[in-house]
Design a protein around this motif. Structure first.
Motif, PDB file in Angstrom:
ATOM      1  N   PHE A 147      -7.910  -7.085  12.090  1.00 36.82           N
ATOM      2  CA  PHE A 147      -7.741  -6.939  10.646  1.00 36.82           C
ATOM      3  C   PHE A 147      -6.774  -5.791  10.400  1.00 36.82           C
ATOM      4  O   PHE A 147      -6.994  -4.668  10.858  1.00 36.82           O
ATOM      5  CB  PHE A 147      -9.080  -6.679   9.957  1.00 36.82           C
ATOM      6  N   ALA A 148      -5.677  -6.094   9.697  1.00 37.71           N
ATOM      7  CA  ALA A 148      -4.654  -5.105   9.388  1.00 37.71           C
ATOM      8  C   ALA A 148      -4.758  -4.715   7.916  1.00 37.71           C
ATOM      9  O   ALA A 148      -4.929  -5.581   7.050  1.00 37.71           O
ATOM     10  CB  ALA A 148      -3.265  -5.655   9.687  1.00 37.71           C
ATOM     11  N   SER A 149      -4.640  -3.419   7.647  1.00 41.13           N
ATOM     12  CA  SER A 149      -4.709  -2.914   6.273  1.00 41.13           C
ATOM     13  C   SER A 149      -3.311  -2.834   5.684  1.00 41.13           C
ATOM     14  O   SER A 149      -2.403  -2.258   6.288  1.00 41.13           O
ATOM     15  CB  SER A 149      -5.352  -1.531   6.252  1.00 41.13           C
ATOM     16  N   ASN A 150      -3.161  -3.386   4.481  1.00 46.74           N
ATOM     17  CA  ASN A 150      -1.881  -3.406   3.778  1.00 46.74           C
ATOM     18  C   ASN A 150      -1.999  -2.526   2.535  1.00 46.74           C
ATOM     19  O   ASN A 150      -2.512  -2.960   1.492  1.00 46.74           O
ATOM     20  CB  ASN A 150      -1.518  -4.838   3.387  1.00 46.74           C
ATOM     21  N   ALA A 151      -1.517  -1.269   2.647  1.00 43.39           N
ATOM     22  CA  ALA A 151      -1.722  -0.312   1.564  1.00 43.39           C
ATOM     23  C   ALA A 151      -1.015  -0.726   0.282  1.00 43.39           C
ATOM     24  O   ALA A 151      -1.524  -0.531  -0.817  1.00 43.39           O
ATOM     25  CB  ALA A 151      -1.242   1.074   2.009  1.00 43.39           C
ATOM     26  N   GLY A 152       0.193  -1.284   0.407  1.00 44.60           N
ATOM     27  CA  GLY A 152       0.961  -1.645  -0.775  1.00 44.60           C
ATOM     28  C   GLY A 152       0.447  -2.867  -1.493  1.00 44.60           C
ATOM     29  O   GLY A 152       0.621  -3.005  -2.704  1.00 44.60           O
ATOM     30  N   SER A 153      -0.202  -3.801  -0.756  1.00 45.61           N
ATOM     31  CA  SER A 153      -0.729  -5.035  -1.350  1.00 45.61           C
ATOM     32  C   SER A 153      -2.210  -4.945  -1.669  1.00 45.61           C
ATOM     33  O   SER A 153      -2.762  -5.825  -2.324  1.00 45.61           O
ATOM     34  CB  SER A 153      -0.498  -6.214  -0.402  1.00 45.61           C
ATOM     35  N   SER A 154      -2.874  -3.897  -1.168  1.00 49.60           N
ATOM     36  CA  SER A 154      -4.328  -3.734  -1.346  1.00 49.60           C
ATOM     37  C   SER A 154      -5.067  -4.944  -0.795  1.00 49.60           C
ATOM     38  O   SER A 154      -5.877  -5.578  -1.486  1.00 49.60           O
ATOM     39  CB  SER A 154      -4.673  -3.492  -2.817  1.00 49.60           C
ATOM     40  N   THR A 155      -4.788  -5.252   0.473  1.00 51.58           N
ATOM     41  CA  THR A 155      -5.416  -6.393   1.143  1.00 51.58           C
ATOM     42  C   THR A 155      -5.678  -6.056   2.610  1.00 51.58           C
ATOM     43  O   THR A 155      -5.098  -5.130   3.174  1.00 51.58           O
ATOM     44  CB  THR A 155      -4.526  -7.649   1.107  1.00 51.58           C
TER      45      THR A 155
END
Length: 382
Positions: free
Chosen positions: A296-304
């Motif tokens: 699971f990768a965290s996407n700070a800019g997309s909030s996903t």
């Protein structure tokens, strides 16, 4: 530099425009099991508060939901890198558990120190505060009796320690300068992202993010002493941020420049070669966590959170879709039984709770607002 500036602006813009409401924290304080040594049914979250860093403890119920269980002063200060919005340390591994010694290591970036806690259930006891061997510590790695701290400023450095009797003992001969550009700006995209061991424990890896876009690999001799200089693998445009081991000599890497997850083999000579690549289709893919054959990768800019299933020793990555979180998705951790995932979100300082379903999807369970946790990074789950 133009690419780095565009990346920083894209991340900052995406985070600044994200708006989601934040629920409040429950007030219960359950008792810890006095017979349990080490973490048990607990989640620990670092605030990284510049006014005084703290570790917030939560008790994990059998259904995965969290309730507050205590707050612990690190006797140090948090820090904020220039340009950061949701991720004040811009790193992974700022709060690290040492299972062999039942110790929790927390960086105090604003004080240039590391705090050492003993762990008993969901309770902590401060054992030691030690200098980090550099400026602005952001990440800690442990393997057996060896611990390394990554310092982000003044060109970056790693400092090594050994663990004895529940305390860190600095090894002056285990300090290595990284030689990064100390003036590259903004800081949050140009400071190193993580220090960690390969699965075998005989190589130490550092990511440089946009400051070179490199993987640095230090060979370690039998005593744990790192090589005088690292082997450098250049990844143009990748902006390598965070990683987790893949077997004995591999890495799953989150790339902020390509917004993707990639698998790398780390060879005995320290060079690294890409084995697989899968785009998230999201913005500011920076953090990564593994559970069984899932990533699971965290996407700070997309909030996903982007899910992937791995196969063939990481040579195959299958995208499983994206799950929304509160704004500014940063560090994440998975419970020791692999059933629950907890994701920090930095814009409002919220931890989101999820069940990890057999098909790799995530089911939202609730959330906790961390006191003084805006911009905080560092989370450990049991």
């Amino acid at each position: 530099m133009q690419r780095t500036t565009r990346l920083a602006l894209a991340v900052a813009t995406a985070l600044a425009t994200a708006v989601v409401g934040a629920p409040s924290v429950a007030a219960s304080t359950p008792e810890a099991d006095p017979h349990t040594r080490g973490g048990h049914h607990a989640v620990f979250v670092q605030t990284d508060d510049p006014a005084g860093n703290r570790i917030i403890a939560y008790r994990r119920a059998d259904d995965g939901r969290l309730s507050p269980a205590g707050s612990y002063d690190t006797q140090g200060l948090g820090g904020v890198l220039d340009g950061s919005v949701a991720d004040h340390l811009a790193s992974q591994g700022s709060l690290t558990y040492d299972p062999e010694h039942a110790l929790l290591y927390a960086v105090n970036a604003g004080s240039d120190t590391v705090s050492v806690f003993s762990v008993d259930g969901d309770r902590l006891a401060l054992r030691q505060v030690v200098g980090s061997g550099g400026r602005f510590p952001v990440s800690v790695a442990v393997h057996d009796d060896a611990v390394f701290v990554l310092n982000a400023l003044d060109g970056g450095s790693v400092q090594g320690y050994t663990v004895h009797d529940g305390r860190l003992h600095e090894r002056a001969d285990w300090n290595r300068c990284l030689g990064l550009d100390p003036n590259a700006a903004p800081q949050f995209t140009n400071t190193p992202g993580q220090v960690g061991f390969t699965g075998e424990g005989d190589q130490l890896v550092v990511t440089t993010k946009a400051n070179g876009s490199n993987l640095l690999v230090f060979g370690l001799d039998r005593s744990g002493t790192p090589a005088d200089s690292p082997v450098v693998t250049h990844l143009p445009g990748a902006v390598p941020f965070a990683f987790v081991p893949d077997g004995r000599h591999g890495l799953y890497l989150a790339e902020a420049g390509t917004n993707a997850v990639a698998t790398f083999a780390v060879h005995p000579d320290g060079t690294a070669s890409q084995q697989a690549f899968a785009a998230t289709g999201q913005s500011a893919t920076c953090w990564i966590v593994a559970v069984r054959d899932l990533l699971f990768a965290s996407n700070a800019g997309s909030s996903t959170l982007s899910g992937f299933r791995t196969a063939d020793h990481g040579r195959q990555l299958t995208a499983l879709g994206n799950t929304p979180t509160h704004p500014g998705t940063v560090d994440a951790a998975v419970s020791s039984d692999g059933r629950y995932l907890y994701a920090q979100t930095g814009v409002d300082g919220v931890v989101d709770e999820f069940a990890v379903d057999p098909d790799g999807s995530l089911t939202a369970l609730g959330s906790q607002t961390v006191p003084q946790g805006v911009g905080g990074e560092g989370i450990v789950a049991f």
